[in-house]
Motif scaffolding. Sequence first.
Motif, PDB file in Angstrom:
ATOM      1  N   GLY A 198       0.840  -1.193   0.000  1.00 38.27           N
ATOM      2  CA  GLY A 198       0.000   0.000   0.000  1.00 38.27           C
ATOM      3  C   GLY A 198       0.874   1.241   0.000  1.00 38.27           C
ATOM      4  N   ILE A 199       0.284   2.346  -0.399  1.00 37.04           N
ATOM      5  CA  ILE A 199       0.987   3.628  -0.511  1.00 37.04           C
ATOM      6  C   ILE A 199       0.319   4.628   0.437  1.00 37.04           C
ATOM      7  CG2 ILE A 199       1.652   5.504  -2.086  1.00 37.04           C
ATOM      8  CD1 ILE A 199       2.958   2.908  -2.915  1.00 37.04           C
ATOM      9  N   ARG A 211      -8.925  -0.239   2.073  1.00 35.39           N
ATOM     10  CA  ARG A 211     -10.173  -0.858   1.589  1.00 35.39           C
ATOM     11  C   ARG A 211      -9.861  -2.000   0.612  1.00 35.39           C
ATOM     12  NH1 ARG A 211     -13.558  -0.058   5.425  1.00 35.39           N
ATOM     13  NH2 ARG A 211     -13.996   2.123   5.808  1.00 35.39           N
ATOM     14  N   ASP A 212      -8.848  -1.801  -0.242  1.00 35.47           N
ATOM     15  CA  ASP A 212      -8.443  -2.875  -1.156  1.00 35.47           C
ATOM     16  C   ASP A 212      -7.965  -4.089  -0.365  1.00 35.47           C
ATOM     17  OD1 ASP A 212      -9.022  -1.249  -3.308  1.00 35.47           O
ATOM     18  OD2 ASP A 212      -6.922  -0.891  -3.873  1.00 35.47           O
ATOM     19  N   LEU A 213      -7.168  -3.834   0.670  1.00 35.95           N
ATOM     20  CA  LEU A 213      -6.664  -4.928   1.503  1.00 35.95           C
ATOM     21  C   LEU A 213      -7.817  -5.627   2.227  1.00 35.95           C
ATOM     22  CD1 LEU A 213      -4.253  -6.520   2.596  1.00 35.95           C
ATOM     23  CD2 LEU A 213      -4.010  -4.770   4.384  1.00 35.95           C
ATOM     24  N   GLN A 214      -8.791  -4.844   2.658  1.00 45.25           N
ATOM     25  CA  GLN A 214      -9.973  -5.411   3.308  1.00 45.25           C
ATOM     26  C   GLN A 214     -10.661  -6.408   2.380  1.00 45.25           C
ATOM     27  OE1 GLN A 214     -13.132  -2.580   3.814  1.00 45.25           O
ATOM     28  NE2 GLN A 214     -14.309  -3.909   5.168  1.00 45.25           N
ATOM     29  N   GLN A 215     -10.807  -6.031   1.120  1.00 42.52           N
ATOM     30  CA  GLN A 215     -11.448  -6.926   0.145  1.00 42.52           C
ATOM     31  C   GLN A 215     -10.621  -8.180  -0.081  1.00 42.52           C
ATOM     32  OE1 GLN A 215     -12.228  -4.746  -3.482  1.00 42.52           O
ATOM     33  NE2 GLN A 215     -14.425  -4.907  -3.083  1.00 42.52           N
ATOM     34  N   TRP A 251     -12.002  -9.078   5.170  1.00 46.72           N
ATOM     35  CA  TRP A 251     -12.291  -8.503   6.482  1.00 46.72           C
ATOM     36  C   TRP A 251     -13.677  -7.879   6.492  1.00 46.72           C
ATOM     37  CZ3 TRP A 251      -7.164  -5.288   6.679  1.00 46.72           C
ATOM     38  CH2 TRP A 251      -6.088  -6.139   6.942  1.00 46.72           C
ATOM     39  N   SER A 252     -14.294  -7.845   7.651  1.00 49.62           N
ATOM     40  CA  SER A 252     -15.569  -7.148   7.789  1.00 49.62           C
ATOM     41  C   SER A 252     -15.305  -5.641   7.778  1.00 49.62           C
ATOM     42  CB  SER A 252     -16.272  -7.571   9.083  1.00 49.62           C
ATOM     43  OG  SER A 252     -15.449  -7.289  10.192  1.00 49.62           O
ATOM     44  N   ASP A 253     -16.371  -4.873   7.641  1.00 49.15           N
ATOM     45  CA  ASP A 253     -16.240  -3.421   7.533  1.00 49.15           C
ATOM     46  C   ASP A 253     -15.674  -2.822   8.823  1.00 49.15           C
ATOM     47  OD1 ASP A 253     -16.394  -1.180   5.958  1.00 49.15           O
ATOM     48  OD2 ASP A 253     -18.431  -0.669   6.579  1.00 49.15           O
ATOM     49  N   PHE A 254     -14.955  -1.717   8.705  1.00 42.54           N
ATOM     50  CA  PHE A 254     -14.352  -1.057   9.864  1.00 42.54           C
ATOM     51  C   PHE A 254     -14.145   0.418   9.556  1.00 42.54           C
ATOM     52  CE2 PHE A 254     -11.036  -2.919   7.225  1.00 42.54           C
ATOM     53  CZ  PHE A 254     -10.189  -1.843   6.979  1.00 42.54           C
TER      54      PHE A 254
END
Length: 156
Positions: free
Chosen positions: A51-52, A61-65, A69-72
């Motif tokens: 990530g940058i 958010r990209d990493l979450q997808q 991961w659930s929303d945070f």
Amino acid sequence: SKKYNVRNNPIHVDLVDNNLNILEYAQRNWTRNVMNKFIHAMKIEDFYFVGIQEFYAEDLRDLQQVMGWSDFEIPVSNKNPDSNYYRQLSEILTNRQLINQLASLNQQDIQLYETAMKIRAERRKEVNLMQYTLAEWSRLQFMLEHMQTQKELQAL
């Protein structure tokens, strides 16, 4: 629990006691190419996700997808409380000689950043040049937002 004492941090002591300016600070061996030292013998291409900072929220958010991961909430912290910070930052960023000196002291980190931007472009299926344009836009928005906040605080 013990309270953190900044006097126990030799970097902080050096910075404050010697009243270092940004170039003097950057010339210290321990401040040069910090990210390159951090990853040491590893190659950035071997990391699962890169990530940058300029895309912090978007990349998180990209990493979450990717990770499922659930929303945070994405916290925003570490704002500089110094009212002169953004004026000083602007002076530094518009000083081409200083920027060139800082860049020459950190060539390995610049190459690392360029590789990370390329990896990000590939991950997002975007043109690499677009990454730099968007990063600059993000930096400008960040500075404008914080300059506006400073003006609002001064008006109170």
